[in-house]
Scaffold this active site. Structure first.
Site, PDB file in Angstrom:
ATOM      1  N   GLY A   1      -7.871   8.843   2.646  1.00 39.69           N
ATOM      2  CA  GLY A   1      -8.099   9.267   1.271  1.00 39.69           C
ATOM      3  C   GLY A   1      -8.333   8.092   0.345  1.00 39.69           C
ATOM      4  CB  THR A   2     -10.649   6.759  -1.704  1.00 41.81           C
ATOM      5  OG1 THR A   2     -11.605   7.815  -1.883  1.00 41.81           O
ATOM      6  CG2 THR A   2     -10.882   6.075  -0.367  1.00 41.81           C
ATOM      7  N   GLY A   3      -8.836   7.099  -4.161  1.00 41.59           N
ATOM      8  CA  GLY A   3      -8.716   7.587  -5.529  1.00 41.59           C
ATOM      9  C   GLY A   3      -8.369   6.467  -6.480  1.00 41.59           C
ATOM     10  N   GLY A   4      -9.085   6.405  -7.594  1.00 44.68           N
ATOM     11  CA  GLY A   4      -8.785   5.391  -8.594  1.00 44.68           C
ATOM     12  C   GLY A   4      -8.916   3.990  -8.042  1.00 44.68           C
ATOM     13  CE1 TYR A   5      -8.968  -0.028 -11.605  1.00 44.67           C
ATOM     14  CE2 TYR A   5      -7.344   1.596 -12.293  1.00 44.67           C
ATOM     15  CZ  TYR A   5      -8.378   0.742 -12.595  1.00 44.67           C
ATOM     16  OH  TYR A   5      -8.833   0.658 -13.879  1.00 44.67           O
TER      17      TYR A   5
ATOM     18  CB  SER B   1      -8.010   2.902   0.163  1.00 46.87           C
ATOM     19  OG  SER B   1      -9.187   2.580  -0.548  1.00 46.87           O
ATOM     20  CB  ILE B   2      -4.305   7.165   1.123  1.00 48.59           C
ATOM     21  CG1 ILE B   2      -4.045   7.175  -0.389  1.00 48.59           C
ATOM     22  CG2 ILE B   2      -3.052   7.625   1.866  1.00 48.59           C
ATOM     23  CD1 ILE B   2      -3.818   8.552  -0.966  1.00 48.59           C
TER      24      ILE B   2
ATOM     25  CE  LYS C   1      -1.958   5.641  -5.170  1.00 50.97           C
ATOM     26  NZ  LYS C   1      -1.196   6.343  -6.230  1.00 50.97           N
TER      27      LYS C   1
ATOM     28  CG  ASP D   1       1.928  10.008 -15.098  1.00 51.27           C
ATOM     29  OD1 ASP D   1       1.510  10.925 -15.841  1.00 51.27           O
ATOM     30  OD2 ASP D   1       1.268   9.570 -14.133  1.00 51.27           O
TER      31      ASP D   1
END
EC number: 2.7.11.1
Length: 349
Positions: free
Chosen positions: A50-54, A56-57, A71, A167
């Site tokens: 997976g990836t997202g934002g800054y 990678s997983i 992550k 958050d």
């Protein structure tokens, strides 16, 4: 390119790794790993899932059989400071409804890793998704609200120095196999004050992009007072908690994926009615707002639903000083939600 890992989630509760060292004053049993260990866990970062934002997983394995997710962030001084801040906070936290730190790697320069327990039911946002095959029962929803309130109470009032999470949102609430909840992701947390913190004096000289990077919170959950002033406070966490309670009751997203409308905006009239009537609201309106997937459950006590809506409404009040503390929310839910009795001894912190 150097990188740091900010999250590892373990699938089982057994771990044969012995702690090699812990930081002075940290929670016992937290393992300190080497970078070679980190590379070994991910088979040299060979299994991207997976990836997202800054980030990678990557899929990882611990002791050859325990699945984990790592992550990985592209390294920078700012991201390293976020990692260090979260590590220092998690080393101090030990609570049944806060995700547990199991280990870490830190080279004291630009690389680091946090190893966190894995919770098999994923996060609350996924479970409330209307495309989910499994409908989260009402009593589990009230229990999640209660447990998250306990976690917030702990960081706000029982830690020294006190902590603002920064958050609170449904995707930062993880669920175990029994649907008990644990608050996670302390990357935005602020430490060392009792009620509020002013933004840095250097903020005014920063570029718009830099200011944007410094902002904390997530769309749909962020306190409007914080957006106007830049002041992060414990009441900001209570606002995010109020949105989560609305999600639990309605089953709707904080921001509609179809229309982009915020839940706090679409429910504004209901919230105002609750506040204007000092918490009194008709049963028909309660039924209309309740997640329709729960309508077949005739055992739901509408008074409990009303209590949850009152809690949400009061957490969303402006100015922030009018919002309840986490302790007040815990006391209210404990007193007004009979279905929490199934938690038994777990009902109390």
């Amino acid at each position: 390119m150097s990188c740091f890992l900010s999250c590892v989630r373990f699938e089982t509760t057994t771990d044969n790794n012995k702690p090699t060292s812990t930081e002075s004053g940290s929670v016992s049993g937290v393992t300190c790993y080497t970078w070679d260990d980190v590379e070994s866990l991910t088979s040299n970062f060979s299994r991207l899932i997976g990836t997202g934002g800054y980030s990678s997983i990557y899929l990882a394995r611990v002791s050859g059989s325990i699945n984990a997710a790592l992550k990985v962030h592209v390294s920078s001084h700012r991201l390293y400071q976020v990692f260090r801040s979260e590590l220092e906070i998690l080393l101090r936290l030990q609570h049944p409804h806060i995700v547990k730190l199991l280990g870490y790697f830190d080279d004291s320069e630009e690389s680091g890793a946090l190893l966190l327990e894995y919770l098999p039911q994923g996060n609350l946002q996924e479970k409330l998704n209307r495309n989910s095959k499994q409908v989260l029962p009402w009593r589990n929803r009230t229990a999640i609200a209660f447990q998250v309130a306990q976690a917030i109470e702990h960081i706000h009032e029982k830690c020294s120095p006190q902590i603002v999470h920064g958050d609170i949102k449904s995707s930062n609430i993880l669920l175990d196999k029994h649907f008990n909840s644990k608050l996670c992701d302390f990357g935005s947390a602020k430490v060392g004050f009792s009620s509020m913190v002013q933004p840095s004096k250097t903020t005014s000289t920063m570029s718009p992009r830099s200011k944007q990077v410094m902002m904390i919170g997530s769309p749909g959950y962020t306190d409007p007072h914080y957006l106007r002033t830049g002041i992060a406070s414990k009441k900001m966490d209570m606002y995010g908690f109020g949105v989560v309670v609305l999600e639990l009751v309605s089953g709707k997203e904080a921001v509609s994926s179809e229309r982009g409308e915020m839940l706090v905006h679409s429910t504004a009239s209901l919230i105002h009615e609750i506040l204007d009537s000092n918490g009194d609201i008709g049963e028909e309106k309660v039924r209309q707002f309740l997640d329709p997937r729960l309508s077949r459950d005739g055992s739901i006590d509408l008074e409990e639903v009303k209590t949850m809506l009152r809690v949400a409404a009061f957490c969303l009040r402006s100015p922030p000083s009018l919002r309840p503390s986490a302790s007040q929310v815990v006391q209210t839910l404990n007193k007004k939600i009979p279905s929490l009795s199934f938690l038994g001894c777990g009902k109390k912190e």
